[in-house]
Design a protein around this motif. Structure first.
Motif, PDB file in Angstrom:
ATOM      1  N   GLU A  71       0.810  -1.210   0.000  1.00 24.38           N
ATOM      2  CA  GLU A  71       0.000   0.000   0.000  1.00 24.38           C
ATOM      3  C   GLU A  71       0.847   1.263   0.000  1.00 24.38           C
ATOM      4  OE1 GLU A  71      -3.230   0.500  -0.474  1.00 24.38           O
ATOM      5  OE2 GLU A  71      -3.376  -1.662  -0.823  1.00 24.38           O
ATOM      6  N   LYS A  72       2.074   1.155   0.530  1.00 24.05           N
ATOM      7  CA  LYS A  72       2.979   2.314   0.493  1.00 24.05           C
ATOM      8  C   LYS A  72       3.276   2.691  -0.951  1.00 24.05           C
ATOM      9  CE  LYS A  72       6.143   5.145   2.399  1.00 24.05           C
ATOM     10  NZ  LYS A  72       6.624   5.854   1.211  1.00 24.05           N
ATOM     11  N   LEU A  73       3.494   1.698  -1.802  1.00 23.98           N
ATOM     12  CA  LEU A  73       3.767   1.969  -3.214  1.00 23.98           C
ATOM     13  C   LEU A  73       2.526   2.491  -3.938  1.00 23.98           C
ATOM     14  CD1 LEU A  73       6.054  -1.064  -4.167  1.00 23.98           C
ATOM     15  CD2 LEU A  73       6.729   1.276  -3.625  1.00 23.98           C
ATOM     16  N   VAL A  74       1.355   1.990  -3.557  1.00 22.08           N
ATOM     17  CA  VAL A  74       0.104   2.488  -4.137  1.00 22.08           C
ATOM     18  C   VAL A  74      -0.093   3.945  -3.736  1.00 22.08           C
ATOM     19  CG1 VAL A  74      -2.412   2.258  -4.158  1.00 22.08           C
ATOM     20  CG2 VAL A  74      -0.969   0.205  -4.214  1.00 22.08           C
ATOM     21  N   HIS A  75       0.105   4.227  -2.460  1.00 20.10           N
ATOM     22  CA  HIS A  75      -0.058   5.588  -1.948  1.00 20.10           C
ATOM     23  C   HIS A  75       0.901   6.559  -2.620  1.00 20.10           C
ATOM     24  CE1 HIS A  75       0.737   8.935   0.908  1.00 20.10           C
ATOM     25  NE2 HIS A  75      -0.573   8.858   1.127  1.00 20.10           N
ATOM     26  N   ASP A  76       2.131   6.116  -2.877  1.00 14.34           N
ATOM     27  CA  ASP A  76       3.143   6.984  -3.478  1.00 14.34           C
ATOM     28  C   ASP A  76       3.037   7.078  -4.994  1.00 14.34           C
ATOM     29  OD1 ASP A  76       4.084   7.367  -0.936  1.00 14.34           O
ATOM     30  OD2 ASP A  76       5.831   6.054  -1.154  1.00 14.34           O
ATOM     31  N   GLY A  77       2.112   6.310  -5.579  1.00 10.58           N
ATOM     32  CA  GLY A  77       1.908   6.383  -7.025  1.00 10.58           C
ATOM     33  C   GLY A  77       2.790   5.471  -7.849  1.00 10.58           C
ATOM     34  N   ASP A  78       3.524   4.555  -7.190  1.00  9.44           N
ATOM     35  CA  ASP A  78       4.384   3.633  -7.931  1.00  9.44           C
ATOM     36  C   ASP A  78       3.599   2.457  -8.514  1.00  9.44           C
ATOM     37  OD1 ASP A  78       7.040   4.846  -7.439  1.00  9.44           O
ATOM     38  OD2 ASP A  78       6.566   4.417  -5.346  1.00  9.44           O
ATOM     39  N   ILE A  79       2.438   2.164  -7.936  1.00  8.50           N
ATOM     40  CA  ILE A  79       1.544   1.117  -8.438  1.00  8.50           C
ATOM     41  C   ILE A  79       0.133   1.687  -8.468  1.00  8.50           C
ATOM     42  CG2 ILE A  79       0.482  -1.129  -7.936  1.00  8.50           C
ATOM     43  CD1 ILE A  79       3.106  -2.041  -6.725  1.00  8.50           C
ATOM     44  N   ASP A  80      -0.560   1.491  -9.569  1.00 13.29           N
ATOM     45  CA  ASP A  80      -1.948   1.935  -9.681  1.00 13.29           C
ATOM     46  C   ASP A  80      -2.854   0.890  -9.037  1.00 13.29           C
ATOM     47  OD1 ASP A  80      -4.549   2.743 -10.579  1.00 13.29           O
ATOM     48  OD2 ASP A  80      -3.596   3.822 -12.231  1.00 13.29           O
ATOM     49  N   LYS A  81      -3.763   1.331  -8.210  1.00 11.93           N
ATOM     50  CA  LYS A  81      -4.656   0.409  -7.495  1.00 11.93           C
ATOM     51  C   LYS A  81      -5.389  -0.526  -8.452  1.00 11.93           C
ATOM     52  CE  LYS A  81      -6.464  -0.894  -3.531  1.00 11.93           C
ATOM     53  NZ  LYS A  81      -5.621  -1.458  -2.448  1.00 11.93           N
ATOM     54  N   TYR A 125      -1.133 -11.672   0.490  1.00 12.44           N
ATOM     55  CA  TYR A 125      -0.113 -11.414  -0.536  1.00 12.44           C
ATOM     56  C   TYR A 125      -0.741 -10.640  -1.703  1.00 12.44           C
ATOM     57  CZ  TYR A 125       3.165 -14.811   1.498  1.00 12.44           C
ATOM     58  OH  TYR A 125       4.039 -15.475   2.324  1.00 12.44           O
ATOM     59  N   PRO A 126      -0.505  -9.332  -1.772  1.00 11.25           N
ATOM     60  CA  PRO A 126      -0.970  -8.581  -2.937  1.00 11.25           C
ATOM     61  C   PRO A 126       0.068  -8.626  -4.061  1.00 11.25           C
ATOM     62  CG  PRO A 126      -0.401  -7.099  -1.107  1.00 11.25           C
ATOM     63  CD  PRO A 126       0.051  -8.471  -0.734  1.00 11.25           C
ATOM     64  N   VAL A 127      -0.398  -8.485  -5.278  1.00 19.45           N
ATOM     65  CA  VAL A 127       0.501  -8.423  -6.431  1.00 19.45           C
ATOM     66  C   VAL A 127       0.024  -7.311  -7.348  1.00 19.45           C
ATOM     67  CG1 VAL A 127      -0.827 -10.157  -7.730  1.00 19.45           C
ATOM     68  CG2 VAL A 127       1.559  -9.742  -8.318  1.00 19.45           C
ATOM     69  N   GLY A 128       0.963  -6.612  -7.977  1.00 19.39           N
ATOM     70  CA  GLY A 128       0.560  -5.530  -8.863  1.00 19.39           C
ATOM     71  C   GLY A 128       1.632  -5.193  -9.883  1.00 19.39           C
ATOM     72  N   ILE A 129       1.231  -4.427 -10.878  1.00 15.36           N
ATOM     73  CA  ILE A 129       2.133  -3.992 -11.946  1.00 15.36           C
ATOM     74  C   ILE A 129       2.755  -2.657 -11.550  1.00 15.36           C
ATOM     75  CG2 ILE A 129       2.295  -3.346 -14.384  1.00 15.36           C
ATOM     76  CD1 ILE A 129      -0.284  -5.016 -14.817  1.00 15.36           C
ATOM     77  N   VAL A 130       4.060  -2.584 -11.613  1.00 11.06           N
ATOM     78  CA  VAL A 130       4.756  -1.329 -11.305  1.00 11.06           C
ATOM     79  C   VAL A 130       4.507  -0.345 -12.453  1.00 11.06           C
ATOM     80  CG1 VAL A 130       6.990  -0.252 -10.843  1.00 11.06           C
ATOM     81  CG2 VAL A 130       6.494  -2.551  -9.964  1.00 11.06           C
ATOM     82  N   LYS A 131       4.126   0.859 -12.076  1.00  6.78           N
ATOM     83  CA  LYS A 131       3.700   1.846 -13.076  1.00  6.78           C
ATOM     84  C   LYS A 131       4.778   2.164 -14.108  1.00  6.78           C
ATOM     85  CE  LYS A 131       0.792   4.880 -11.575  1.00  6.78           C
ATOM     86  NZ  LYS A 131       0.174   6.064 -10.889  1.00  6.78           N
ATOM     87  N   ASP A 132       6.047   2.121 -13.701  1.00  2.75           N
ATOM     88  CA  ASP A 132       7.135   2.482 -14.613  1.00  2.75           C
ATOM     89  C   ASP A 132       7.618   1.318 -15.488  1.00  2.75           C
ATOM     90  OD1 ASP A 132       7.161   5.097 -13.800  1.00  2.75           O
ATOM     91  OD2 ASP A 132       8.802   4.858 -12.369  1.00  2.75           O
ATOM     92  N   THR A 133       6.865   0.216 -15.513  1.00  2.90           N
ATOM     93  CA  THR A 133       7.283  -0.911 -16.348  1.00  2.90           C
ATOM     94  C   THR A 133       7.472  -0.476 -17.800  1.00  2.90           C
ATOM     95  OG1 THR A 133       6.669  -3.096 -17.194  1.00  2.90           O
ATOM     96  CG2 THR A 133       4.862  -1.599 -16.706  1.00  2.90           C
TER      97      THR A 133
END
Length: 265
Positions: A99-109, A227-235
């Protein structure tokens, strides 16, 4: 007559050029689709065995994709991504780190999902010379060293500390704790007999024949292990990252996760 013939030849040559160009363009597009791509997956160490099998299966049917893993503690991986380390997907063993990465905008919810659940168990070396069978036994004198992941960066360590605190054991055992960089190091410490017991995820305990599970931390004593998984926005490989992200949620992948002791969220 000669002028007319020259015009016809020029027209024919142009037609051949256009046809060739069109064919070449089509081949280039097709080649682009088959371009070799390497995806980097930053994943919690506790998911290593399951992910490696899943990725091997995936690469067999996606010959243009190679998956490169970066396994470690979720806290360390989260900091790496925050600092710009290259990653296409993040597979965390803790919601707060994710959630830290989601909050900082590195991963889109919208590019993330809670995928799996796990349990926290107490393990001892196969011989169990300290005779520890329950969490409450950790306060015994025979339990001289207890391995935990560092709570600040290792989710399993965080959950372990929560559980021991809830059970009123933390103050009695904290001076015996040997901290590890990730859950696999905890497992290694117990396997080699360098400690008398450790707290790890059930999935880690199940892959080792050198340890025994003697107790399970009640779910109510710690935060849910999700365990959450997500796509990093800068991919740089959005299409391939999305395809693998979807595959991780497929029935085929879930069968492998369940084989290693995970449960579906």
């Amino acid at each position: 007559m000669l002028k007319k013939k020259a015009t016809l030849l020029t027209t024919a040559a142009m037609a051949v050029f256009l046809a060739t160009a069109g064919c070449s363009s089509g081949q280039s597009s097709k080649g682009g689709q088959n371009e070799k791509v390497t995806l980097t997956v930053s994943a919690a160490a506790s998911a290593q065995d399951a992910l490696e099998e899943i990725q091997t299966n995936y690469e067999k049917s996606h010959s243009n994709v190679t998956i490169q893993d970066n396994f470690g503690s979720s806290g360390t991986l989260q900091k790496q991504i925050s600092q710009g380390a290259g990653a296409d997907l993040f597979f965390s063993a803790a919601e707060d780190k994710f959630e830290k990465l989601v909050h900082d905008g590195d991963i889109d919810k919208k590019d993330s999902t809670d995928l799996l659940k796990n349990d926290l168990v107490m393990i001892v070396p196969e011989k169990n010379s300290a005779h520890l069978t329950h969490l409450n036994d950790l306060k015994k004198d025979s339990a001289e060293k207890i391995a935990l992941g560092t709570p600040e960066s290792v989710p399993a360590g965080q959950y372990a500390k929560q559980s021991l605190t809830t059970l009123s054991l933390w103050d009695k055992v904290k001076d015996k704790v040997v901290y590890a960089k990730d859950v696999r190091q905890v497992l290694s410490y117990v396997e080699t007999g360098n400690v008398d017991a450790g707290l790890v995820y059930k999935t880690d305990a199940l892959i080792s024949k050198k340890v025994k599970i003697t107790d399970e931390a009640p779910a109510k004593t710690h935060d849910p292990i999700v365990y959450p998984v997500g796509i990093v926005k800068d991919t740089k490989h959005r299409k391939e990252a999305e395809a693998f992200y979807q595959y991780l949620q497929s029935d085929e992948a879930m069968k492998v996760f369940k084989k290693y002791g995970f449960t579906a969220k």
